[in-house]
Write an enzyme that holds these catalytic residues in place. Structure first.
Site, PDB file in Angstrom:
ATOM      1  N   VAL A 168       0.852  -1.198   0.000  1.00  0.00           N
ATOM      2  CA  VAL A 168       0.000   0.000   0.000  1.00  0.00           C
ATOM      3  C   VAL A 168       0.887   1.248   0.000  1.00  0.00           C
ATOM      4  O   VAL A 168       0.670   2.177   0.760  1.00  0.00           O
ATOM      5  CB  VAL A 168      -0.956   0.014   1.218  1.00  0.00           C
ATOM      6  CG1 VAL A 168      -2.060  -1.002   1.048  1.00  0.00           C
ATOM      7  CG2 VAL A 168      -0.209  -0.246   2.518  1.00  0.00           C
ATOM      8  N   CYS A 169       1.874   1.304  -0.852  1.00  0.00           N
ATOM      9  CA  CYS A 169       2.897   2.349  -0.816  1.00  0.00           C
ATOM     10  C   CYS A 169       2.416   3.670  -1.417  1.00  0.00           C
ATOM     11  O   CYS A 169       1.491   3.724  -2.220  1.00  0.00           O
ATOM     12  CB  CYS A 169       4.143   1.887  -1.561  1.00  0.00           C
ATOM     13  SG  CYS A 169       4.850   0.395  -0.863  1.00  0.00           S
TER      14      CYS A 169
END
Length: 272
Positions: free
Chosen positions: A137-138
């Site tokens: 989930v960068c």
């Protein structure tokens, strides 16, 4: 396939469920603790990947140097999956090991070379190298300071929600990954082609820099196209030309000579 489906379900459940104390989010800055030491910001080892070498030999030095850390990481992932999927190691070897014939070159041979150098089963090396595609989930930012210097920065949520330690406020997988962070100079024809920040033994790229041309970071976006649907379509042969995102990012840095070319490559190729 079973392992991928189970992992996807675990991600959905964890992502949508609030965590009870003492596992709930807590910022240690509120306790006047700051673990960041700017003096250590540049203390990341530099390694070389020579693209003129045979793919099976390119990662031998890195894989040999970090084989203990790579095994420790994979064992941690297996330990987290085992309570959900009994005999997870066998499933991982069976599922991911059978993918090697579907993986394109040069990655196919590179992963086999890493397996040879570390003594770790090929299926586990494949899992490590595609796990980012399943669970991340960068986010990235681009900023400019008052002197006009540009910064392209990113967080890296690889390992988020995997094995929370409420004493150290760490995710178990993230803690293992910290010991594997390296910088890489990618060489070809005796010259520097591009640079990247990597985890040891991870052959794809989630960020990199092409000198005097462009920078690139890979980040999570949620849509029906691609993602888990794209991975499943690739697995069953519905989208045989789809590319794993971190491998596509690497190919972009290898082949594009400018931002314009990079944009064209990234926008015209199907990505899982």
């Amino acid at each position: 396939m079973r392992v991928l489906v189970v992992i996807a379900l675990v991600v959905v459940v964890v992502w949508t469920s609030p965590l009870p104390a003492p596992f709930a989010d807590h910022c240690i800055l509120d306790d006047n603790q700051n673990l960041y030491d700017p003096d250590n910001a540049d203390n990341v080892p530099w390694e070389i990947v020579n693209l003129d070498q045979a793919p099976r030999d390119r990662w031998t030095k890195i894989a040999t140097t970090y084989k203990v850390q790579i095994k420790d990481l994979i064992d941690t992932i297996k330990g987290l999956v085992e309570p959900i999927v009994p005999n997870a190691a066998q499933w991982i070897d069976l599922l991911f090991g059978s993918l090697d014939d579907k993986l394109p070159q040069p990655y196919n041979d590179e992963l086999k070379g890493i397996a040879d150098a570390t003594g770790i089963p090929l299926g586990e090396i494949v899992m490590y190298n595609i796990f980012y595609e399943i669970f991340t989930v960068c986010t990235s930012i681009v900023a400019q300071d008052p002197n006009g210097k540009l910064y392209h920065a990113r967080n890296l949520d690889f390992g988020l929600f995997l094995g929370w330690d409420h004493i150290t406020h760490n995710w178990a997988v993230s803690a293992k990954l910290r010991k594997m962070v390296i910088n890489i100079n990618w060489m070809q024809g005796g010259r520097l082609l591009f640079k990247s920040n990597n985890f040891a033994g991870f052959v794809g790229l989630y960020n990199g820099l092409k000198p005097h041309a462009f920078t690139l970071t890979a980040n999570e976006r949620f849509s029906a196209q691609g993602g888990y649907l794209g991975i499943l379509e690739w697995l069953v042969g519905e989208d045989p030309n789809g590319k794993w995102m971190t491998w596509h990012a690497r190919e972009t840095l290898e082949n594009a000579k400018s931002y314009t070319e990079a944009y064209q490559l990234l926008s015209t190729q199907p990505i899982l």
